[in-house]
Write an enzyme that holds these catalytic residues in place. Structure first.
Site, PDB file in Angstrom:
ATOM      1  N   PHE A 222      11.402  34.690  37.108  1.00 31.82           N
ATOM      2  CA  PHE A 222      12.228  34.794  35.905  1.00 31.82           C
ATOM      3  C   PHE A 222      13.139  36.023  36.059  1.00 31.82           C
ATOM      4  O   PHE A 222      12.688  37.076  36.505  1.00 31.82           O
ATOM      5  CB  PHE A 222      11.317  34.970  34.681  1.00 31.82           C
ATOM      6  CG  PHE A 222      11.892  34.472  33.389  1.00 31.82           C
ATOM      7  CD1 PHE A 222      11.497  33.259  32.842  1.00 31.82           C
ATOM      8  CD2 PHE A 222      12.846  35.223  32.715  1.00 31.82           C
ATOM      9  CE1 PHE A 222      12.036  32.795  31.652  1.00 31.82           C
ATOM     10  CE2 PHE A 222      13.391  34.773  31.522  1.00 31.82           C
ATOM     11  CZ  PHE A 222      12.982  33.557  30.987  1.00 31.82           C
TER      12      PHE A 222
ATOM     13  N   ALA B  62       6.706  37.003  34.110  1.00 31.12           N
ATOM     14  CA  ALA B  62       5.927  38.239  33.975  1.00 31.12           C
ATOM     15  C   ALA B  62       4.531  37.967  33.427  1.00 31.12           C
ATOM     16  O   ALA B  62       3.585  38.684  33.752  1.00 31.12           O
ATOM     17  CB  ALA B  62       6.664  39.218  33.077  1.00 31.12           C
TER      18      ALA B  62
ATOM     19  N   ILE C  77      13.617  40.818  29.161  1.00 33.67           N
ATOM     20  CA  ILE C  77      14.782  41.290  28.393  1.00 33.67           C
ATOM     21  C   ILE C  77      14.614  40.866  26.943  1.00 33.67           C
ATOM     22  O   ILE C  77      14.480  39.678  26.649  1.00 33.67           O
ATOM     23  CB  ILE C  77      16.080  40.714  28.990  1.00 33.67           C
ATOM     24  CG1 ILE C  77      16.213  41.131  30.465  1.00 33.67           C
ATOM     25  CG2 ILE C  77      17.295  41.189  28.187  1.00 33.67           C
ATOM     26  CD1 ILE C  77      17.386  40.489  31.199  1.00 33.67           C
TER      27      ILE C  77
ATOM     28  N   THR D 196      14.437  36.535  24.453  1.00 34.85           N
ATOM     29  CA  THR D 196      13.236  35.819  24.030  1.00 34.85           C
ATOM     30  C   THR D 196      12.672  36.349  22.718  1.00 34.85           C
ATOM     31  O   THR D 196      12.648  37.552  22.483  1.00 34.85           O
ATOM     32  CB  THR D 196      12.126  35.911  25.109  1.00 34.85           C
ATOM     33  OG1 THR D 196      10.942  35.324  24.577  1.00 34.85           O
ATOM     34  CG2 THR D 196      11.833  37.322  25.527  1.00 34.85           C
TER      35      THR D 196
ATOM     36  N   HIS E   8       9.596  35.922  22.102  1.00 32.07           N
ATOM     37  CA  HIS E   8       8.225  36.367  22.384  1.00 32.07           C
ATOM     38  C   HIS E   8       8.184  37.497  23.406  1.00 32.07           C
ATOM     39  O   HIS E   8       7.242  37.648  24.170  1.00 32.07           O
ATOM     40  CB  HIS E   8       7.307  35.192  22.740  1.00 32.07           C
ATOM     41  CG  HIS E   8       7.696  34.410  23.956  1.00 32.07           C
ATOM     42  ND1 HIS E   8       8.917  33.833  24.147  1.00 32.07           N
ATOM     43  CD2 HIS E   8       6.962  34.095  25.060  1.00 32.07           C
ATOM     44  CE1 HIS E   8       8.935  33.203  25.310  1.00 32.07           C
ATOM     45  NE2 HIS E   8       7.772  33.354  25.883  1.00 32.07           N
TER      46      HIS E   8
ATOM     47  N   PHE F 240       3.238  49.361  37.976  1.00 24.47           N
ATOM     48  CA  PHE F 240       3.921  48.602  36.929  1.00 24.47           C
ATOM     49  C   PHE F 240       5.422  48.636  37.198  1.00 24.47           C
ATOM     50  O   PHE F 240       6.135  49.493  36.708  1.00 24.47           O
ATOM     51  CB  PHE F 240       3.586  49.202  35.559  1.00 24.47           C
ATOM     52  CG  PHE F 240       4.105  48.399  34.410  1.00 24.47           C
ATOM     53  CD1 PHE F 240       3.624  47.127  34.152  1.00 24.47           C
ATOM     54  CD2 PHE F 240       5.084  48.916  33.577  1.00 24.47           C
ATOM     55  CE1 PHE F 240       4.091  46.377  33.080  1.00 24.47           C
ATOM     56  CE2 PHE F 240       5.562  48.180  32.502  1.00 24.47           C
ATOM     57  CZ  PHE F 240       5.063  46.908  32.252  1.00 24.47           C
TER      58      PHE F 240
ATOM     59  N   ARG G  42      18.769  49.747  36.276  1.00 26.05           N
ATOM     60  CA  ARG G  42      17.485  50.198  36.842  1.00 26.05           C
ATOM     61  C   ARG G  42      17.165  49.530  38.176  1.00 26.05           C
ATOM     62  O   ARG G  42      16.335  50.017  38.938  1.00 26.05           O
ATOM     63  CB  ARG G  42      16.360  49.922  35.845  1.00 26.05           C
ATOM     64  CG  ARG G  42      16.402  50.836  34.634  1.00 26.05           C
ATOM     65  CD  ARG G  42      15.560  50.277  33.500  1.00 26.05           C
ATOM     66  NE  ARG G  42      15.481  51.163  32.353  1.00 26.05           N
ATOM     67  CZ  ARG G  42      16.465  51.360  31.489  1.00 26.05           C
ATOM     68  NH1 ARG G  42      17.626  50.748  31.647  1.00 26.05           N
ATOM     69  NH2 ARG G  42      16.320  52.182  30.463  1.00 26.05           N
TER      70      ARG G  42
HETATM   71  N1  INI Z   1       9.263  35.867  31.741  1.00 27.80           N
HETATM   72  C1  INI Z   1       9.831  36.976  32.282  1.00 27.80           C
HETATM   73  O1  INI Z   1       9.400  37.409  33.362  1.00 27.80           O
HETATM   74  N2  INI Z   1      10.869  37.592  31.650  1.00 27.80           N
HETATM   75  C2  INI Z   1      11.361  37.153  30.464  1.00 27.80           C
HETATM   76  O2  INI Z   1      12.321  37.781  29.943  1.00 27.80           O
HETATM   77  C3  INI Z   1      10.794  35.982  29.879  1.00 27.80           C
HETATM   78  N3  INI Z   1      11.328  35.448  28.657  1.00 27.80           N
HETATM   79  O3  INI Z   1      12.434  35.862  28.267  1.00 27.80           O
HETATM   80  O4  INI Z   1      10.740  34.604  28.033  1.00 27.80           O
HETATM   81  C4  INI Z   1       9.719  35.346  30.558  1.00 27.80           C
HETATM   82  N4  INI Z   1       9.132  34.257  30.041  1.00 27.80           N
HETATM   83  C5  INI Z   1       8.266  33.394  30.830  1.00 27.80           C
HETATM   84  C6  INI Z   1       6.813  33.848  30.833  1.00 27.80           C
HETATM   85  O5  INI Z   1       6.652  35.008  31.621  1.00 27.80           O
HETATM   86  C7  INI Z   1       5.885  32.760  31.399  1.00 27.80           C
HETATM   87  O6  INI Z   1       6.275  32.482  32.729  1.00 27.80           O
HETATM   88  C8  INI Z   1       5.938  31.453  30.596  1.00 27.80           C
HETATM   89  O7  INI Z   1       5.708  31.699  29.219  1.00 27.80           O
HETATM   90  C9  INI Z   1       4.845  30.469  31.119  1.00 27.80           C
HETATM   91  O8  INI Z   1       3.546  31.030  30.984  1.00 27.80           O
END
Ligand code: INI
Length: 155
Positions: free
Chosen positions: A23, A57, A83, A87, A89, A114, A128
């Site tokens: 992602f 993440a 970011i 999102t 969440h 981290f 960054r």
């Molecule tokens: N995952 C990220 O690494 N960065 C993000 O900004 C993000 N957003 O925006 O939602 C994101 N979502 C996916 C999440 O990490 C999971 O892969 C997904 O929910 C499936 O478990």
């Protein structure tokens, strides 16, 4: 004064694992580049650096745990980019990721760096990750090497 224990920045003979989210790949790839450069410039061997990609993440802690519990690695680095603007969440993804990674380190005794950017905007993430001097990927790798060399001295 008592001697102070430190971990030197020498990656020779170390094995390190990186777990990296797909992602926001353009940011994470830049963090990875910084980390690999730091690994090579501090004596790390190419075949002793393992890189695994996960969807996002949120998946980083379980992948980091697998690496840490394997006994193969002196340190684990987690890279991702969350970011806020992208999102609803954000807090769940960023919070659970941070909490999970901290738990992996404490449960296994293997240092987990981290390297997850938690930012308000894509511009902040680029600052960054992209700038060579301030690349957080390189910083995370230096931290991993330092901790990997320090912890055995504290046992
Ligand atoms: N995952 C990220 O690494 N960065 C993000 O900004 C993000 N957003 O925006 O939602 C994101 N979502 C996916 C999440 O990490 C999971 O892969 C997904 O929910 C499936 O478990």
């Amino acid at each position: 004064m008592s001697p102070v224990q430190t971990g030197e920045l020498n990656a020779a003979h170390l094995s390190v694992a990186i777990v990296a989210a797909r992602f926001n790949d353009f940011i994470v790839t830049s963090l990875l580049r910084g980390a690999v450069e730091a690994w090579e410039s501090h004596g790390g061997a190419a075949d002793r650096l393992v890189i695994a990609r996960v969807p996002g993440a949120f998946e980083l802690p379980v992948a980091a745990r697998q690496c840490a519990a394997s006994g193969r690695f002196a340190a684990v680095i987690a890279f991702g980019c969350v970011i806020r603007g992208d999102t609803a969440h954000f807090d769940f993804v960023a919070g659970e990721c941070a909490r999970g990674l901290a738990r992996v380190a404490l449960d296994t005794g293997v240092p987990v760096m981290f390297g997850v950017l938690t930012v308000e905007t894509a511009e902040q993430a680029i600052q960054r990750a992209a700038v060579r001097a301030g690349n957080k990927g390189g910083e995370a790798m230096l931290g991993a090497i330092e901790m990997a060399n320090l912890l055995p001295r504290l046992a």
